[in-house]
Design a protein around this motif. Structure first.
Motif, PDB file in Angstrom:
ATOM      1  N   LYS A 189       0.834  -1.206   0.000  1.00  0.00           N
ATOM      2  CA  LYS A 189       0.000   0.000   0.000  1.00  0.00           C
ATOM      3  C   LYS A 189       0.865   1.249   0.000  1.00  0.00           C
ATOM      4  N   TYR A 190       1.889   1.274   0.868  1.00  0.00           N
ATOM      5  CA  TYR A 190       2.741   2.453   0.946  1.00  0.00           C
ATOM      6  C   TYR A 190       3.630   2.602  -0.273  1.00  0.00           C
ATOM      7  N   LEU A 191       4.083   1.493  -0.833  1.00  0.00           N
ATOM      8  CA  LEU A 191       4.879   1.579  -2.057  1.00  0.00           C
ATOM      9  C   LEU A 191       4.032   2.094  -3.215  1.00  0.00           C
ATOM     10  N   ALA A 192       2.751   1.741  -3.228  1.00  0.00           N
ATOM     11  CA  ALA A 192       1.857   2.261  -4.258  1.00  0.00           C
ATOM     12  C   ALA A 192       1.714   3.777  -4.122  1.00  0.00           C
ATOM     13  N   LEU A 193       1.687   4.263  -2.870  1.00  0.00           N
ATOM     14  CA  LEU A 193       1.603   5.713  -2.654  1.00  0.00           C
ATOM     15  C   LEU A 193       2.875   6.410  -3.118  1.00  0.00           C
ATOM     16  N   VAL A 194       4.024   5.761  -2.896  1.00  0.00           N
ATOM     17  CA  VAL A 194       5.285   6.314  -3.395  1.00  0.00           C
ATOM     18  C   VAL A 194       5.221   6.441  -4.911  1.00  0.00           C
ATOM     19  N   GLY A 195       4.763   5.384  -5.577  1.00  0.00           N
ATOM     20  CA  GLY A 195       4.667   5.419  -7.027  1.00  0.00           C
ATOM     21  C   GLY A 195       3.721   6.490  -7.516  1.00  0.00           C
ATOM     22  N   GLU A 196       2.611   6.661  -6.792  1.00  0.00           N
ATOM     23  CA  GLU A 196       1.592   7.636  -7.205  1.00  0.00           C
ATOM     24  C   GLU A 196       2.063   9.063  -7.015  1.00  0.00           C
ATOM     25  N   HIS A 197       2.713   9.339  -5.880  1.00  0.00           N
ATOM     26  CA  HIS A 197       3.038  10.728  -5.542  1.00  0.00           C
ATOM     27  C   HIS A 197       4.472  11.140  -5.890  1.00  0.00           C
ATOM     28  N   LEU A 198       5.375  10.182  -5.928  1.00  0.00           N
ATOM     29  CA  LEU A 198       6.781  10.513  -6.183  1.00  0.00           C
ATOM     30  C   LEU A 198       7.287   9.983  -7.513  1.00  0.00           C
ATOM     31  N   GLY A 199       6.585   8.998  -8.052  1.00  0.00           N
ATOM     32  CA  GLY A 199       6.994   8.431  -9.333  1.00  0.00           C
ATOM     33  C   GLY A 199       7.337   6.964  -9.210  1.00  0.00           C
ATOM     34  N   GLU A 200       6.933   6.204 -10.219  1.00  0.00           N
ATOM     35  CA  GLU A 200       7.170   4.763 -10.189  1.00  0.00           C
ATOM     36  C   GLU A 200       8.653   4.415 -10.124  1.00  0.00           C
TER      37      GLU A 200
END
Length: 258
Positions: A189-200
């Motif tokens: 879940k948190y890695l998905a947020l990283v991808g969404e907000h900071l970039g994949e």
């Protein structure tokens, strides 16, 4: 002591909640004893559903020790566990200023090793861990301690308890690594947020900060050996625990079959 449940309680809203003693009969303590279940519990932050809070109350939890920083607590206050007193025992976690702008996975892994080194070498962290272990030795049982993810600050505390119980190092490391299995959904879940907000492209870079690894725990053990010679020396001289406190913890932790 306590009557431990026969099966490990799983909480939908705190996936890294578990018994420090492990499952089944509890971890072997190395001298014919086993670690007693139902005495000390560890967890990630207690953002609990009503049902999960009731489940913890059903275990008879007497005290919750929150190892998070004040900003972490203020951002996500623990849900009250009925019957349990809440205590704030702050230990520095992963500094956000060290995480912002990570260049690569090697940098992330270096940050994590520095965090664990700090658990041992920071005077504030030593004071906090000493306070926690004294409370676990003297307060009513069962007790629970946690941080945000329940993996680093909490992981070191659990490792120390298992060391006091006489559990072998390989078992302690294996128990520590269980975080990667039981909390995989939260990590994703948190890695998905990283991808969404900071970039994949940064998901891989940040992943080392969201898992546990043997080399992280080893960094703490290396600092213990360098500064105190042994875990016993660290507990005595680093954390200021006297023989009576260690004995009380061991008595709570270890049981022997009749």
């Amino acid at each position: 002591m306590t009557d431990a449940p026969t099966e490990l309680l799983r909480l939908a809203s705190a996936d890294n909640f578990r018994d420090v003693a492990g499952t089944g009969a509890g971890y072997p303590a190395g001298d014919g004893g086993r670690v007693r279940r139902g005495v000390f519990y560890r967890s990630n932050e207690l953002q609990l559903t009503h049902a999960d809070a009731a489940a913890l109350a059903g275990l008879g939890i007497t005290a919750v020790h929150d190892l998070r920083s004040t900003p972490e607590v203020e951002a996500h206050p623990d849900v009250e566990v009925p019957g349990a007193a809440w205590h704030h025992v702050e230990v520095a976690g992963i500094p956000m200023e060290m995480v912002d702008g990570l260049a690569d996975t090697a940098a992330a892994e270096r940050v994590m090793r520095e965090v664990y080194d700090g658990f041992v070498r920071s005077a504030d962290s030593r004071a906090a861990y000493g306070e926690l272990l004294r409370a676990l030795a003297t307060g009513g049982v069962p007790q629970l301690f946690h941080c945000t993810a329940g993996k680093d600050r909490t992981g070191w505390a659990a490792a120390l308890l298992l060391e006091i119980a006489g559990v072998d190092r390989d078992t302690i490391v294996a128990d520590y690594l269980l975080t990667n299995e039981v909390s995989s959904a939260t990590r994703e879940k948190y890695l998905a947020l990283v991808g969404e907000h900071l970039g994949e492209h940064l998901v891989e870079v940040y992943e080392p900060t969201m898992v546990v690894a043997p080399e992280y725990l080893q960094a703490a053990y290396d600092a213990v050996a360098a500064d105190h010679g042994s875990v016993a020396g660290y507990l005595r001289d680093g954390l200021g625990l006297d023989d009576a406190t260690i004995a009380a913890l061991r008595a709570r932790l270890v049981h022997y079959d009749a």
